[in-house]
Design a protein around this motif. Structure first.
Motif, PDB file in Angstrom:
ATOM      1  N   TRP A  35       0.546  -1.756   0.007  1.00 11.13           N
ATOM      2  CA  TRP A  35       0.083  -0.121   0.062  1.00 11.13           C
ATOM      3  C   TRP A  35       0.577   1.101  -0.156  1.00 11.13           C
ATOM      4  O   TRP A  35       0.722   1.875  -0.100  1.00 11.13           O
ATOM      5  CB  TRP A  35      -1.154  -0.145   1.010  1.00 11.13           C
ATOM      6  CG  TRP A  35      -2.122  -1.121   1.413  1.00 11.13           C
ATOM      7  CD1 TRP A  35      -1.892  -2.187   1.764  1.00 11.13           C
ATOM      8  CD2 TRP A  35      -2.842  -1.087   0.489  1.00 11.13           C
ATOM      9  NE1 TRP A  35      -3.179  -3.053   1.625  1.00 11.13           N
ATOM     10  CE2 TRP A  35      -3.961  -2.529   1.232  1.00 11.13           C
ATOM     11  CE3 TRP A  35      -4.057  -0.210  -0.399  1.00 11.13           C
ATOM     12  CZ2 TRP A  35      -5.044  -2.591   0.078  1.00 11.13           C
ATOM     13  CZ3 TRP A  35      -5.189  -0.173  -0.872  1.00 11.13           C
ATOM     14  CH2 TRP A  35      -5.699  -1.888  -0.755  1.00 11.13           C
ATOM     15  N   ASN A  36       1.919   1.395   0.835  1.00 10.99           N
ATOM     16  CA  ASN A  36       2.708   2.083   1.284  1.00 10.99           C
ATOM     17  C   ASN A  36       3.426   2.256  -0.758  1.00 10.99           C
ATOM     18  O   ASN A  36       3.409   4.012  -0.596  1.00 10.99           O
ATOM     19  CB  ASN A  36       3.694   2.603   2.083  1.00 10.99           C
ATOM     20  CG  ASN A  36       2.996   2.317   3.592  1.00 10.99           C
ATOM     21  OD1 ASN A  36       4.206   1.053   3.890  1.00 10.99           O
ATOM     22  ND2 ASN A  36       1.939   3.370   3.487  1.00 10.99           N
ATOM     23  N   LEU A  37       3.862   1.348  -1.108  1.00 12.79           N
ATOM     24  CA  LEU A  37       4.036   1.888  -2.586  1.00 12.79           C
ATOM     25  C   LEU A  37       3.994   2.677  -3.650  1.00 12.79           C
ATOM     26  O   LEU A  37       4.065   3.702  -4.604  1.00 12.79           O
ATOM     27  CB  LEU A  37       4.683   1.093  -2.797  1.00 12.79           C
ATOM     28  CG  LEU A  37       6.372   0.356  -2.252  1.00 12.79           C
ATOM     29  CD1 LEU A  37       6.080  -1.517  -2.542  1.00 12.79           C
ATOM     30  CD2 LEU A  37       7.356   0.875  -2.763  1.00 12.79           C
ATOM     31  N   GLN A  38       2.188   2.750  -3.279  1.00 20.17           N
ATOM     32  CA  GLN A  38       1.679   3.449  -4.060  1.00 20.17           C
ATOM     33  C   GLN A  38       1.099   4.532  -3.464  1.00 20.17           C
ATOM     34  O   GLN A  38       0.035   5.442  -4.062  1.00 20.17           O
ATOM     35  CB  GLN A  38       0.304   2.496  -4.816  1.00 20.17           C
ATOM     36  CG  GLN A  38       0.989   1.469  -5.479  1.00 20.17           C
ATOM     37  CD  GLN A  38      -0.081   0.324  -6.249  1.00 20.17           C
ATOM     38  OE1 GLN A  38      -0.750   1.384  -6.685  1.00 20.17           O
ATOM     39  NE2 GLN A  38      -0.266  -0.841  -6.697  1.00 20.17           N
ATOM     40  N   GLY A  39       1.620   5.385  -2.425  1.00 17.97           N
ATOM     41  CA  GLY A  39       1.126   6.693  -2.115  1.00 17.97           C
ATOM     42  C   GLY A  39       0.086   6.573  -1.188  1.00 17.97           C
ATOM     43  O   GLY A  39      -0.162   7.737  -0.205  1.00 17.97           O
ATOM     44  N   HIS A  40       0.011   5.557  -0.346  1.00 21.25           N
ATOM     45  CA  HIS A  40      -1.622   5.245   0.687  1.00 21.25           C
ATOM     46  C   HIS A  40      -1.067   5.573   1.171  1.00 21.25           C
ATOM     47  O   HIS A  40       0.703   5.005   1.892  1.00 21.25           O
ATOM     48  CB  HIS A  40      -2.235   4.307  -0.098  1.00 21.25           C
ATOM     49  CG  HIS A  40      -2.772   3.856  -1.065  1.00 21.25           C
ATOM     50  ND1 HIS A  40      -3.403   5.209  -1.555  1.00 21.25           N
ATOM     51  CD2 HIS A  40      -2.524   2.957  -1.655  1.00 21.25           C
ATOM     52  CE1 HIS A  40      -3.880   4.046  -3.392  1.00 21.25           C
ATOM     53  NE2 HIS A  40      -3.367   3.545  -3.316  1.00 21.25           N
ATOM     54  N   ALA A  41      -1.728   5.260   2.415  1.00 19.85           N
ATOM     55  CA  ALA A  41      -1.249   6.548   4.378  1.00 19.85           C
ATOM     56  C   ALA A  41      -1.847   4.799   4.743  1.00 19.85           C
ATOM     57  O   ALA A  41      -2.658   4.564   4.651  1.00 19.85           O
ATOM     58  CB  ALA A  41      -1.726   7.327   4.719  1.00 19.85           C
ATOM     59  N   VAL A  42      -0.331   4.092   5.527  1.00 18.95           N
ATOM     60  CA  VAL A  42      -0.535   3.253   6.141  1.00 18.95           C
ATOM     61  C   VAL A  42      -1.104   3.314   8.142  1.00 18.95           C
ATOM     62  O   VAL A  42      -0.036   3.536   7.950  1.00 18.95           O
ATOM     63  CB  VAL A  42      -0.798   1.577   5.826  1.00 18.95           C
ATOM     64  CG1 VAL A  42      -1.025   0.535   6.573  1.00 18.95           C
ATOM     65  CG2 VAL A  42      -0.746   1.837   4.124  1.00 18.95           C
ATOM     66  N   ASP A  43      -1.877   2.688   8.898  1.00 19.18           N
ATOM     67  CA  ASP A  43      -1.563   2.811  10.124  1.00 19.18           C
ATOM     68  C   ASP A  43      -2.198   1.517  11.014  1.00 19.18           C
ATOM     69  O   ASP A  43      -2.631   0.579   9.940  1.00 19.18           O
ATOM     70  CB  ASP A  43      -2.938   4.049  10.387  1.00 19.18           C
ATOM     71  CG  ASP A  43      -2.558   4.923  10.970  1.00 19.18           C
ATOM     72  OD1 ASP A  43      -1.006   5.359  10.756  1.00 19.18           O
ATOM     73  OD2 ASP A  43      -3.970   5.710  10.045  1.00 19.18           O
TER      74      ASP A  43
END
Length: 286
Positions: A22-30
């Motif tokens: 998810w992070n690699l495509q620019g999304h914020a992940v918690d």
């Protein structure tokens, strides 16, 4: 010395790997610290802007050999029922820590709610398919699915409130809900590649619309232009939104904005002149 079970190590590796996708495509992940069935909360991002849509992810890690068949995932029925009742998209990912690959499932629409209620704490087997690999393409598709579904829910809700305001004779509420609908449709039209930020139609959409109108029956221009608009909107969204479709309510809202902007009075007059000229030529040939 405190011992850490192997399964805990596998779970940590799996969550980290899925989060990275998810992070690699620019999304914020918690990462969710209090475990109520979800491991990650994804806040999707589109071209640097955060979406209102969110995705909850449960990660199941495995170190078993997944070459011949994928392990099934056991989830409590009441957990799936809770997911089915949320407005957010829920994704279950099985991650193979040995081969560094994964597969996903969307459990929300797979089971009957009455059956889930009756089974309660009993577990249900969730089967995963190799056809649904969790990779960059899946991440893009899931982000678009969440984005489209959230917009659709917002449109349906605003339409219901607009109908209520009209029935109750509340002009200020009517004006407000119409503004909500117009804003939703315009923003989604930009995101899906129908309209440019400067409020002009993209060349891609113009070409698609031209192809649609040329393929339509010109005998009834009003019907032909509406059908062409629907076809062009569906084709553009499928092309630009990671092969996602669009719910009917949302499609109608977009078409309601696009049709009068594209088929202006001048455009309709031009099409009518072309239709009349074609008809006269065909009559002369006969």
């Amino acid at each position: 010395m405190t011992h850490r079970p192997k399964q805990h190590q596998i779970a940590s590796l799996a969550v980290a790997a899925v989060r990275r996708q998810w992070n690699l495509q620019g999304h914020a992940v918690d990462e969710i610290r209090e475990d109520y069935g979800e491991d990650l909360l994804v806040q999707t991002c589109f071209e640097g802007r955060m979406d209102p849509a969110r995705i909850w992810v449960q990660v199941k890690g495995t170190a078993k050999d997944c070459t011949t068949r994928l392990p099934s995932v056991q989830i409590q029925a009441r957990q799936i029922l809770r997911w089915a009742r949320t407005a957010d998209l829920v994704v279950v990912v099985l991650w193979d820590t040995m081969k560094d690959q994964g597969w996903y499932a969307l459990p929300q629409d797979e089971f009957d709610h009455v059956e889930l209620s009756e089974r309660g704490a009993k577990s249900i087997r969730l089967n995963l398919s190799r056809d649904l690999a969790f990779n960059p393409e899946a991440v893009a598709s899931l982000a678009w699915a969440a984005r489209i579904e959230h917009a659709n829910r917002s449109v349906v809700y605003a339409r219901a409130l607009l109908a209520e305001a009209l029935e109750m004779g509340q002009p200020s509420a009517v004006h407000y809900q119409k503004g909500v609908l117009a804003s939703l449709a315009f923003d989604l039209s930009i995101a899906t590649g129908i309209i440019e930020p400067g409020a002009r139609f993209t060349q891609e959409f113009v070409n698609t619309m031209k192809d649609s109108i040329l393929a339509s029956d010109p005998s009834d221009l009003e019907r032909a232009t509406h059908e062409s608009t629907i076809m062009a909107v569906f084709a553009t969204i499928q092309e630009n939104c990671s092969v996602n479709g669009i719910p009917l309510a949302l499609a109608k809202e977009l078409c309601g904005v696009v049709h009068p902007l594209f088929f202006t009075a001048d455009m309709m007059q031009m099409l009518e002149s072309a239709r009349t000229g074609r008809k006269e030529v065909e009559s002369g040939d006969s």
